[in-house]
Design a protein around this motif. Structure first.
Motif, PDB file in Angstrom:
ATOM      1  N   ASN A   1      32.164  56.905  36.779  1.00 57.55           N
ATOM      2  CA  ASN A   1      33.718  56.639  37.308  1.00 57.55           C
ATOM      3  C   ASN A   1      33.354  57.087  38.830  1.00 57.55           C
ATOM      4  OD1 ASN A   1      35.407  55.610  35.449  1.00 57.55           O
ATOM      5  ND2 ASN A   1      34.812  57.680  34.561  1.00 57.55           N
TER       6      ASN A   1
ATOM      7  N   TRP B   1      32.797  54.299  42.873  1.00 56.90           N
ATOM      8  CA  TRP B   1      33.224  54.197  44.453  1.00 56.90           C
ATOM      9  C   TRP B   1      32.059  54.175  45.303  1.00 56.90           C
ATOM     10  CZ3 TRP B   1      38.247  54.411  46.167  1.00 56.90           C
ATOM     11  CH2 TRP B   1      39.116  54.517  45.260  1.00 56.90           C
TER      12      TRP B   1
ATOM     13  N   GLY C   1      38.128  55.342  38.132  1.00 63.19           N
ATOM     14  CA  GLY C   1      36.764  54.581  38.151  1.00 63.19           C
ATOM     15  C   GLY C   1      37.197  53.040  38.320  1.00 63.19           C
TER      16      GLY C   1
ATOM     17  N   GLY D   1      38.279  52.328  41.861  1.00 58.31           N
ATOM     18  CA  GLY D   1      36.954  52.331  42.917  1.00 58.31           C
ATOM     19  C   GLY D   1      36.014  50.912  42.854  1.00 58.31           C
ATOM     20  N   TRP D   2      36.062  50.414  41.593  1.00 55.27           N
ATOM     21  CA  TRP D   2      35.236  49.337  41.355  1.00 55.27           C
ATOM     22  C   TRP D   2      35.999  48.227  41.866  1.00 55.27           C
ATOM     23  CZ3 TRP D   2      30.682  48.464  39.809  1.00 55.27           C
ATOM     24  CH2 TRP D   2      30.014  47.359  39.247  1.00 55.27           C
TER      25      TRP D   2
ATOM     26  N   VAL E   1      37.896  48.398  44.646  1.00 55.60           N
ATOM     27  CA  VAL E   1      37.586  48.503  46.098  1.00 55.60           C
ATOM     28  C   VAL E   1      36.184  48.271  46.459  1.00 55.60           C
ATOM     29  CG1 VAL E   1      37.423  50.445  48.001  1.00 55.60           C
ATOM     30  CG2 VAL E   1      39.493  50.131  46.310  1.00 55.60           C
ATOM     31  N   SER E   2      35.256  48.493  45.797  1.00 55.04           N
ATOM     32  CA  SER E   2      33.740  48.331  46.022  1.00 55.04           C
ATOM     33  C   SER E   2      33.566  46.629  45.974  1.00 55.04           C
ATOM     34  CB  SER E   2      32.821  48.926  44.936  1.00 55.04           C
ATOM     35  OG  SER E   2      32.916  50.303  44.963  1.00 55.04           O
TER      36      SER E   2
END
Length: 379
Positions: A50, A54, A124, A127-128, A130-131
């Motif tokens: 998690n 990011w 997580g 963040g995934w 966003v990534s």
């Protein structure tokens, strides 16, 4: 043999070696495509999946700015007679941009499958998204390179990539709007002196979308064709976006829809942040006849930091791009007369997100540019 000829040969040979090295350094631009799988593997092996979800923003806006400053600048220009014709003919440069599009489409599906597997917590998963969105934002830069080219394959590949981030209007507005009105009040993508990023973004979203439809309608009307018809390219591009959204929703439910729309929002927001910094505070002067002066390298901020330049297919040589929009990325040039950013785009995006810091760094540079004609700052 004269010393003058020896010197010329030495300089020409040195330039050719450096250009060859730079050619293969553009493979660095493929790194965003492999970052998510590498970060996922690192997260699984350490039990910190998690946290590693990011990882892309940490690499792009944390590690790369540090490496950028360490590696320094690159002001090497190709010779117009000896290098440019040869570089324009080399297929390598076209293959990696077209390959980027295909690889991104695969990455997008793989990323959704990974998310649907349930390996992430809520934090997580965010963040995934966003990534992957940041990778998509970097992909818009690839699309930007492609849509400027002649022929059908490259512009269509660029349009397809833009459809995968729900920002197909960029293909129309950027070419027929931004490049015509850049650094004037009429341009939706040129930020004004003292304008904050958070004031700029909502206006950019709306104006770029609406301007694209307006420009396409005007094009069709000039041809005697109906704006709402199959000839409207925006209907096709946004149709692809809709089909992708439906496919993700059918295959993965609400999570698929949230992922597709979420990564799209992050991607085109990153694009608009870059738009914000590329022309901040710069104005084409209004002439006595009421028209604006011709676009020159002085109307875009330039940056020659090596790493972010190859990472972004030389987007940071934006001054030359706007003065000569058809030039391919591998032959874009540095211009001493262009206003220079104090760092590469990765650093400047972070600064733009902190308006007081942005104004402290950038406003003195804008004011120095217009010293003696301060009225330009509010025109």
């Amino acid at each position: 043999m004269s010393s003058r000829l020896i010197t010329w040969n030495t300089e020409a040979g040195r330039r050719r070696v450096l250009i060859t090295l730079k050619k293969y350094s553009y493979l660095i631009a493929m790194i965003p495509l492999v970052l998510p799988p590498l970060l996922l593997a690192a997260g699984e092996s350490t039990g910190l999946i998690n946290l590693f979800a990011w990882g892309v923003p940490v690499v792009v806006f944390g590690i790369i700015p540090l490496l950028d400053m360490m590696l320094g600048k690159d002001a090497l220009n190709p010779d117009e007679q000896d290098d440019v014709p040869r570089l324009n003919q080399e297929k390598f440069y076209k293959v990696i941009t077209l390959g980027w599009v295909a690889a991104y489409a695969v990455l997008l599906v793989w990323s959704m499958v990974t998310l649907a597997s349930g390996v992430f917590s809520v934090a997580g998963a965010i963040g995934w998204v966003v990534s992957i969105g940041i990778v998509g934002g970097l992909g818009i830069n690839v699309a930007h390179e492609l849509i400027h080219k002649d022929g059908k394959l490259e512009p269509w590949a660029g349009g397809f990539l833009l459809s995968l981030v729900c920002y197909a209007g960029f293909k129309v507005e950027h070419l027929r709007g931004h490049h015509v009105h850049v650094s004037t009040p009429e341009d939706a993508s040129s930020s004004r002196y003292n304008q904050s990023l958070y004031n700029f973004l909502p206006q950019a979203y709306v104006r770029n979308f609406s301007n694209a439809w307006k420009l396409e309608a005007e094009r069709l009307k000039r041809k005697g064709q109906a704006p709402l018809s199959w000839r409207n390219e925006l209907i096709w591009w946004y149709g692809i976006s809709l089909l992708a959204l439906v496919a993700f929703t059918v295959a993965f439910g609400w999570l698929g829809a949230a992922f597709f729309l979420g990564q799209s929002f992050i991607a085109f927001t990153l694009l608009e942040i870059v738009n914000y910094l590329e022309h901040y505070g710069l104005h084409r002067r209004k002439l006595d006849n009421g028209r604006y002066e011709r676009t020159t390298p002085e109307h875009s901020w330039n940056s020659n930091y090596f790493l972010t330049n190859v990472f972004l297919f030389q987007l940071q040589r934006h001054s030359d791009h706007h003065a000569f929009a058809k030039r391919r990325y591998q032959v874009l040039r540095h211009h001493d007369i262009a206003p220079q950013l104090p760092a590469g785009y990765a650093t400047m995006v972070v600064l733009a997100c902190i308006p007081p810091l942005w104004r402290k760094v950038m406003n003195p540079r804008v004011e120095a540019y217009y010293r003696g004609e301060e009225h330009q700052l509010t025109s």
